[in-house]
Design a protein around this motif. Structure first.
Motif, PDB file in Angstrom:
ATOM      1  N   VAL A  60       0.842  -1.199   0.000  1.00 25.12           N
ATOM      2  CA  VAL A  60       0.000   0.000   0.000  1.00 25.12           C
ATOM      3  C   VAL A  60       0.878   1.251   0.000  1.00 25.12           C
ATOM      4  O   VAL A  60       0.660   2.171  -0.793  1.00 25.12           O
ATOM      5  N   ALA A  61       1.890   1.274   0.876  1.00 25.91           N
ATOM      6  CA  ALA A  61       2.796   2.425   0.925  1.00 25.91           C
ATOM      7  C   ALA A  61       3.526   2.607  -0.407  1.00 25.91           C
ATOM      8  O   ALA A  61       3.696   3.729  -0.883  1.00 25.91           O
ATOM      9  N   SER A  62       3.926   1.505  -1.018  1.00 22.18           N
ATOM     10  CA  SER A  62       4.631   1.570  -2.309  1.00 22.18           C
ATOM     11  C   SER A  62       3.738   2.153  -3.397  1.00 22.18           C
ATOM     12  O   SER A  62       4.201   2.940  -4.225  1.00 22.18           O
ATOM     13  N   PHE A  63       2.471   1.779  -3.382  1.00 27.38           N
ATOM     14  CA  PHE A  63       1.552   2.312  -4.388  1.00 27.38           C
ATOM     15  C   PHE A  63       1.265   3.795  -4.143  1.00 27.38           C
ATOM     16  O   PHE A  63       1.085   4.558  -5.093  1.00 27.38           O
ATOM     17  N   VAL A  64       1.251   4.224  -2.886  1.00 27.08           N
ATOM     18  CA  VAL A  64       1.103   5.656  -2.595  1.00 27.08           C
ATOM     19  C   VAL A  64       2.320   6.410  -3.142  1.00 27.08           C
ATOM     20  O   VAL A  64       2.182   7.463  -3.769  1.00 27.08           O
ATOM     21  N   GLY A  65       3.508   5.853  -2.916  1.00 28.53           N
ATOM     22  CA  GLY A  65       4.724   6.459  -3.464  1.00 28.53           C
ATOM     23  C   GLY A  65       4.702   6.503  -4.980  1.00 28.53           C
ATOM     24  O   GLY A  65       5.127   7.486  -5.595  1.00 28.53           O
ATOM     25  N   LEU A 114      10.895  10.000  -1.582  1.00 25.47           N
ATOM     26  CA  LEU A 114      10.636  10.667  -0.307  1.00 25.47           C
ATOM     27  C   LEU A 114       9.371  10.135   0.366  1.00 25.47           C
ATOM     28  O   LEU A 114       9.359   9.878   1.578  1.00 25.47           O
ATOM     29  N   VAL A 115       8.324   9.969  -0.413  1.00 15.71           N
ATOM     30  CA  VAL A 115       7.068   9.436   0.143  1.00 15.71           C
ATOM     31  C   VAL A 115       7.273   8.010   0.630  1.00 15.71           C
ATOM     32  O   VAL A 115       6.856   7.655   1.736  1.00 15.71           O
ATOM     33  N   TYR A 147       7.460   4.025   4.796  1.00 14.64           N
ATOM     34  CA  TYR A 147       8.092   2.792   5.293  1.00 14.64           C
ATOM     35  C   TYR A 147       8.597   3.009   6.720  1.00 14.64           C
ATOM     36  O   TYR A 147       8.404   2.158   7.591  1.00 14.64           O
ATOM     37  N   ASP A 148       9.239   4.133   6.952  1.00 17.08           N
ATOM     38  CA  ASP A 148       9.842   4.401   8.257  1.00 17.08           C
ATOM     39  C   ASP A 148       8.783   4.615   9.339  1.00 17.08           C
ATOM     40  O   ASP A 148       8.934   4.135  10.455  1.00 17.08           O
ATOM     41  N   ARG A 149       7.706   5.312   9.008  1.00 15.88           N
ATOM     42  CA  ARG A 149       6.727   5.692  10.025  1.00 15.88           C
ATOM     43  C   ARG A 149       5.540   4.735  10.138  1.00 15.88           C
ATOM     44  O   ARG A 149       4.966   4.609  11.222  1.00 15.88           O
TER      45      ARG A 149
END
Length: 135
Positions: free
Chosen positions: A78-83, A116-117, A122-124
């Motif tokens: 999900v995070a990867s697709f947001v990025g 950056l996104v 990933y970190d947070r």
């Protein structure tokens, strides 16, 4: 080098491996197997995301892994697709004004936005230590 700087350096190295993986699968599928570019894009993205998840999990963000790998992998996708969305939005907007430069600035700005996104998410949100007993 600070802890954040070292983590970012590892993240960039993993991203480089992901890029090479993505390109190899994309071009291998198109030119080696006669696949369509759309199918190749989807396949290459999913494989590269899986490779970078495994590497980021073990190399970059090892201190924040979740016990439940399936949940972590889902959050990672999900995070990867947001990025990827951030990359595409910036690419689309910047490409309106950089045709004289073969869209290289748009490509680079899009990649930077995605990077950056992805790093922040990933970190947070993905590798934040939640789901680990005792944390």
């Amino acid at each position: 080098m600070s802890t954040t700087g070292a983590k970012l350096a590892r993240f960039l190295a993993v991203g480089g491996i992901g890029f090479v993986t993505d390109a190899a699968v994309f071009f291998g599928f198109v030119y080696g197997f006669g696949g369509t570019i759309v199918a190749a894009r989807v396949l290459a993205s999913l494989i590269a995301m899986s490779v970078t998840w495994a590497l980021n999990r073990s190399v970059t963000f090892s201190d924040g892994r979740m016990q439940n790998r399936t949940a972590e992998y889902g959050k990672y996708l999900v995070a990867s697709f947001v990025g990827m969305g951030a990359n595409l939005v910036v690419l689309a907007e910047a490409s309106k004004v950089d045709a004289g430069f073969y869209h290289l600035p748009a490509y680079l700005l899009g990649a930077l936005a995605g990077l950056l996104v992805n790093y922040a998410l990933y970190d947070r949100l993905v590798f934040n230590g939640h789901g680990n007993p005792g944390r």
